[in-house]
Design a protein around this motif. Sequence first.
Motif, PDB file in Angstrom:
ATOM      1  N   ARG A 311       0.702  -1.209  -0.084  1.00  4.77           N
ATOM      2  CA  ARG A 311       0.062  -0.108   0.021  1.00  4.77           C
ATOM      3  C   ARG A 311       0.935   1.391  -0.031  1.00  4.77           C
ATOM      4  O   ARG A 311       1.951   1.463   0.616  1.00  4.77           O
ATOM      5  N   LEU A 312       0.524   2.088  -0.825  1.00  6.21           N
ATOM      6  CA  LEU A 312       1.133   3.422  -1.106  1.00  6.21           C
ATOM      7  C   LEU A 312       0.473   4.617  -0.250  1.00  6.21           C
ATOM      8  O   LEU A 312      -0.894   4.230  -0.002  1.00  6.21           O
ATOM      9  N   PRO A 313       1.077   5.583   0.303  1.00  4.83           N
ATOM     10  CA  PRO A 313       0.286   6.560   1.070  1.00  4.83           C
ATOM     11  C   PRO A 313      -0.525   7.621   0.185  1.00  4.83           C
ATOM     12  O   PRO A 313      -0.121   7.693  -1.056  1.00  4.83           O
ATOM     13  N   GLY A 314      -1.361   8.277   0.804  1.00  2.50           N
ATOM     14  CA  GLY A 314      -2.153   9.416   0.245  1.00  2.50           C
ATOM     15  C   GLY A 314      -2.881  10.273   1.119  1.00  2.50           C
ATOM     16  O   GLY A 314      -2.750   9.985   2.112  1.00  2.50           O
ATOM     17  N   PHE A 315      -3.681  10.943   0.306  1.00  2.35           N
ATOM     18  CA  PHE A 315      -4.739  11.944   1.181  1.00  2.35           C
ATOM     19  C   PHE A 315      -6.061  12.179   0.707  1.00  2.35           C
ATOM     20  O   PHE A 315      -5.997  12.192  -0.656  1.00  2.35           O
ATOM     21  N   TYR A 316      -6.927  11.891   1.189  1.00  2.00           N
ATOM     22  CA  TYR A 316      -8.378  11.986   0.732  1.00  2.00           C
ATOM     23  C   TYR A 316      -8.832  13.507   0.944  1.00  2.00           C
ATOM     24  O   TYR A 316      -8.773  14.133   2.037  1.00  2.00           O
ATOM     25  N   ASP A 317      -8.976  14.179  -0.215  1.00  3.16           N
ATOM     26  CA  ASP A 317      -9.602  15.487  -0.107  1.00  3.16           C
ATOM     27  C   ASP A 317     -11.128  15.351   0.155  1.00  3.16           C
ATOM     28  O   ASP A 317     -11.865  15.016  -0.809  1.00  3.16           O
ATOM     29  N   ARG A 318     -11.561  16.040   1.168  1.00  2.00           N
ATOM     30  CA  ARG A 318     -12.988  15.960   1.457  1.00  2.00           C
ATOM     31  C   ARG A 318     -13.736  16.811   0.418  1.00  2.00           C
ATOM     32  O   ARG A 318     -15.083  16.778   0.416  1.00  2.00           O
ATOM     33  N   THR A 319     -13.233  18.014  -0.055  1.00  5.78           N
ATOM     34  CA  THR A 319     -13.863  18.793  -0.816  1.00  5.78           C
ATOM     35  C   THR A 319     -14.273  18.401  -2.184  1.00  5.78           C
ATOM     36  O   THR A 319     -15.468  18.323  -2.644  1.00  5.78           O
ATOM     37  N   ASP A 320     -13.392  17.753  -2.930  1.00  8.16           N
ATOM     38  CA  ASP A 320     -13.506  17.210  -4.099  1.00  8.16           C
ATOM     39  C   ASP A 320     -13.561  15.594  -4.120  1.00  8.16           C
ATOM     40  O   ASP A 320     -14.106  14.941  -5.095  1.00  8.16           O
ATOM     41  N   LYS A 321     -13.736  15.053  -2.723  1.00 11.75           N
ATOM     42  CA  LYS A 321     -13.906  13.633  -2.777  1.00 11.75           C
ATOM     43  C   LYS A 321     -13.199  12.691  -3.563  1.00 11.75           C
ATOM     44  O   LYS A 321     -13.558  11.860  -4.186  1.00 11.75           O
ATOM     45  N   GLU A 322     -11.972  12.910  -3.600  1.00 12.82           N
ATOM     46  CA  GLU A 322     -10.726  12.404  -4.336  1.00 12.82           C
ATOM     47  C   GLU A 322      -9.622  11.841  -3.465  1.00 12.82           C
ATOM     48  O   GLU A 322      -9.289  12.594  -2.583  1.00 12.82           O
ATOM     49  N   TRP A 323      -9.152  10.663  -3.646  1.00 19.20           N
ATOM     50  CA  TRP A 323      -7.784  10.344  -3.125  1.00 19.20           C
ATOM     51  C   TRP A 323      -6.643  10.702  -3.970  1.00 19.20           C
ATOM     52  O   TRP A 323      -6.512  10.417  -5.069  1.00 19.20           O
ATOM     53  N   TYR A 324      -5.511  11.277  -3.466  1.00 22.17           N
ATOM     54  CA  TYR A 324      -4.420  11.800  -4.128  1.00 22.17           C
ATOM     55  C   TYR A 324      -3.243  11.173  -3.435  1.00 22.17           C
ATOM     56  O   TYR A 324      -3.092  10.805  -2.392  1.00 22.17           O
ATOM     57  N   GLU A 325      -2.517  10.736  -4.441  1.00 22.29           N
ATOM     58  CA  GLU A 325      -1.006  10.308  -4.021  1.00 22.29           C
ATOM     59  C   GLU A 325       0.124  11.325  -4.219  1.00 22.29           C
ATOM     60  O   GLU A 325      -0.178  12.577  -4.675  1.00 22.29           O
ATOM     61  N   ASP A 326       1.420  11.080  -3.781  1.00 21.30           N
ATOM     62  CA  ASP A 326       2.381  12.187  -3.793  1.00 21.30           C
ATOM     63  C   ASP A 326       3.481  11.904  -4.662  1.00 21.30           C
ATOM     64  O   ASP A 326       3.918  10.446  -4.712  1.00 21.30           O
ATOM     65  N   TYR A 327       3.881  12.666  -5.517  1.00 21.59           N
ATOM     66  CA  TYR A 327       4.889  12.570  -6.287  1.00 21.59           C
ATOM     67  C   TYR A 327       6.368  11.933  -5.747  1.00 21.59           C
ATOM     68  O   TYR A 327       6.717  11.089  -6.452  1.00 21.59           O
ATOM     69  N   TYR A 328       6.548  12.390  -4.673  1.00 20.46           N
ATOM     70  CA  TYR A 328       7.785  12.010  -4.071  1.00 20.46           C
ATOM     71  C   TYR A 328       7.559  10.752  -3.448  1.00 20.46           C
ATOM     72  O   TYR A 328       8.424   9.787  -3.828  1.00 20.46           O
ATOM     73  N   ALA A 329       6.470  10.323  -2.742  1.00 23.87           N
ATOM     74  CA  ALA A 329       6.112   9.164  -2.214  1.00 23.87           C
ATOM     75  C   ALA A 329       6.243   8.008  -3.336  1.00 23.87           C
ATOM     76  O   ALA A 329       6.775   6.811  -2.911  1.00 23.87           O
ATOM     77  N   VAL A 330       5.722   8.353  -4.593  1.00 23.07           N
ATOM     78  CA  VAL A 330       5.656   7.120  -5.271  1.00 23.07           C
ATOM     79  C   VAL A 330       7.052   6.937  -6.238  1.00 23.07           C
ATOM     80  O   VAL A 330       7.284   5.863  -6.729  1.00 23.07           O
ATOM     81  N   SER A 331       7.824   7.759  -5.986  1.00 27.95           N
ATOM     82  CA  SER A 331       9.172   7.834  -6.719  1.00 27.95           C
ATOM     83  C   SER A 331      10.136   6.938  -6.121  1.00 27.95           C
ATOM     84  O   SER A 331       9.669   6.302  -4.872  1.00 27.95           O
ATOM     85  N   THR A 332      11.369   6.728  -6.474  1.00 28.61           N
ATOM     86  CA  THR A 332      12.585   5.789  -6.020  1.00 28.61           C
ATOM     87  C   THR A 332      13.433   6.567  -6.033  1.00 28.61           C
ATOM     88  O   THR A 332      14.192   6.992  -6.980  1.00 28.61           O
ATOM     89  N   SER A 333      14.321   6.921  -4.837  1.00 24.90           N
ATOM     90  CA  SER A 333      15.548   7.504  -4.697  1.00 24.90           C
ATOM     91  C   SER A 333      16.619   6.638  -4.384  1.00 24.90           C
ATOM     92  O   SER A 333      16.327   5.896  -3.291  1.00 24.90           O
TER      93      SER A 333
END
Length: 587
Positions: A311-333
Motif C-alpha cells: 500500500r502506498l500513502p495518500g490523502f483523501y480530499d474531502r472537498t472534491d472527494k478524491e484520493w491523491y497520491e504524492d509525487y515524491y512518495a511514489v518515486s524511488t531515490s
Amino acid sequence: VPDPGEAIEPAPEYPAITYLTNRIAQMDDILHVYTDFSDGRNNFTQKAWMGSSYSNIPAMDEAAPGYSGVSGIAAELDLSRHSWGGYMFVNGALKPGATQPDADFGAHDAGLDLSGATSLVFYAKGETGKERVEFFMGGLGWQGSIKSAVYADSTRKVTLGYVTLSQEWQRYELDLQGKDLSRIGCGFGWVTNDVNNRGTKKVCFYVDDIHYTFAQAKPGPLFLQSYAAAEMGSDAAIINGFAYLYDNAIAAMALTYAGNHDRAGQIADAIVYGIQHDRYYQDGRLRNAYASGNPRSFPGWFSARSESFARLPGFYDRTDKEWYEDYYAVSTSTGNLAWGILALCEVYTQMPQRQEYLDAACTLGDLILSLSEEGGFPGGFEGWEGSEIKVSYLSTEHNIDLITAFDYLAELSEDERYATGAVRAREFVLSMYDADRHCFYTGTTEDGVTINKEVLPLDCQTWAILALGESFAHGEQVMEFVEEHLGIDGGYDFNTDKDGIWFEGTAQVALAYLTLGNRDKYETIMALLAENVLPDGSIPAADRDDVTTGFMVSGTDIPWTYPNRSHLGATAWLAFAQMERNPLAPR
C-alpha cells in the motif's frame, strides 16, 4: 563493527529505543478501524449508506474533533428526511485495474480474518446527550438469520442494541468472545431512527478510536508513521499517514543495535514485502514512502496483475472527494534504496536464517548497479507510474550511503560487483570535496557533470566523515566548516541559512565528533538533544516549524521544510547517538 552473524549485546534501554519499541508494540494486539483521518493503520475504510431513502444522503465528517489523536468522526441523521439510516464501515473490494474500490456487500471474498479478537472498542458522545444510536459489527450479507451473499460475514450482527449517548466521551465495548470472526467485511456500523429518538429532528453524535483488541499478540510486518500527526486542516496533515522508507530503515537498524531483533525484523519484513509486491513495477524497487501499518493491501484489493500489493500513502480530499497520491512518495531515490540495503543487511546479520533479507538486499543492489556503468550513481526514478523518468543528477548523500551499503553487501554476499560499486561511490563522493572550503557539495545538477553549489547540506558533511572513516584525513577541517556555516544555538541547521535547529542532523554531528575522537563536543551536543527529548522518548524533527532545507519538494515549487513535531528519523539518529553506534561505519 561486528562480523556477520556475530551477536550484538543488547544495549541499555535508551529513551529513543524505548520509543521505537513502544511504537511497534502498540500494534501487537490491536487492529484499528478508525484512529485518525487518512491514517494508514485504518481498516474498513469504505463507508456504505443504508437507510429509508437514497436521496439527500448525509455525509460523515471523518476529520472532525475527536476523543484522541487529531480527529474523530462526526455523524448526523435528519429524521425529517430519513426515518432511519446509518453507515456500515466495510472493507470493500478493489478490482484488478481499478483505481477506486467498490463497497462490497459479500460478492467478493474480501473480508478480514479477525480470529482471536476478543472485543470491539470505541468511544462515542452525543451533541445533546439524549441521542439513541445502535452500534454494531458483522452481519454483512445476512438477512435476519439467513446468509444472503456468497461471501457473507462469518458472524451475524453483533450489537449493543440502542444506547443513549452522553455529552461526554464514553467508552463502549462489544464482547466478541465465542464469535466466528474468520471473515468480516463489516468492521463497524451505526444506525438510528425516529422511533428511538421521538421529539428529535436531528440526531448528531461523534465516534472515535474504533479498534479490535486481541487476547494474544499478533506481531507482523509494518511500517511506522514518520511524523506525529498534524492538526486537521493544515497542509502538514497531508502526510499524516506517510511512512517514509528512510525513516523506517534507520529505525530498524537502531532496534537491531539495541538487541530488539524481532522488532527490527517486523520492519525488515515490510521492506521485503514492498520489494516483492509493488503494484506496478517488477524490477525489485522500493518506493520512497508507504502507508503506515501493515504494508499488505486489504483482502479483495488487487493490483492490475490481480495480486496483492504494498500500500502506498495518500490523502483523501474531502472537498472534491478524491484520493491523491504524492509525487515524491511514489518515486524511488537511490539513497533510500541504500538505506534499505543497510537495514536488511543489519537484520540479516543477526538473523542469518532469514535468507530473504539478504536476497532482497541483493535485489536492491542489482537495481542500483543497473543505473550506471561507471562513475557515481544517479538519483533513481521520479514520477508517476508509466511516465516515470530516470533522473540524471548525482547526489553526494546518496553515494555516501552506497559506500557502506555496497561494502556491507559485498561482505555478506561475497559478490565483487558490490565492492566495485562501493569504490565507484567513494570516488564520486571524494570528487565533491572542496579542499579550499573544506566542505562536500550536494552533488551535480541534472546534466550529471556540473557541480551544484547552491545548497550545502549538513548531512553531506557528517555522513562523509561517518562513512569514510580514517581514510579521510580532513574530518576536523570539515567540522570547522560545519561550526561556522551551519551551527546555531548550540545545534545545527540543515543548510547555511541558520533558521533553526535540525535535530536529526544535530545527532549526526554528535556522532561525527565522536568518530573524530572529540568526546567533549559529543557530550555537549548530547546534552542539548536531551533537553529537547519529548516525554515519550522521541525528538522533533526541528526546534520550530518550517525549518528550511534549501530544496523544493519533488515535483512542486513548495519549499521542503522540517516541522516541530516528533519524527521517526530524528529519533532513530538520536538512538544511534545515545548508543554511540555509527550506522555508516566502514566495513
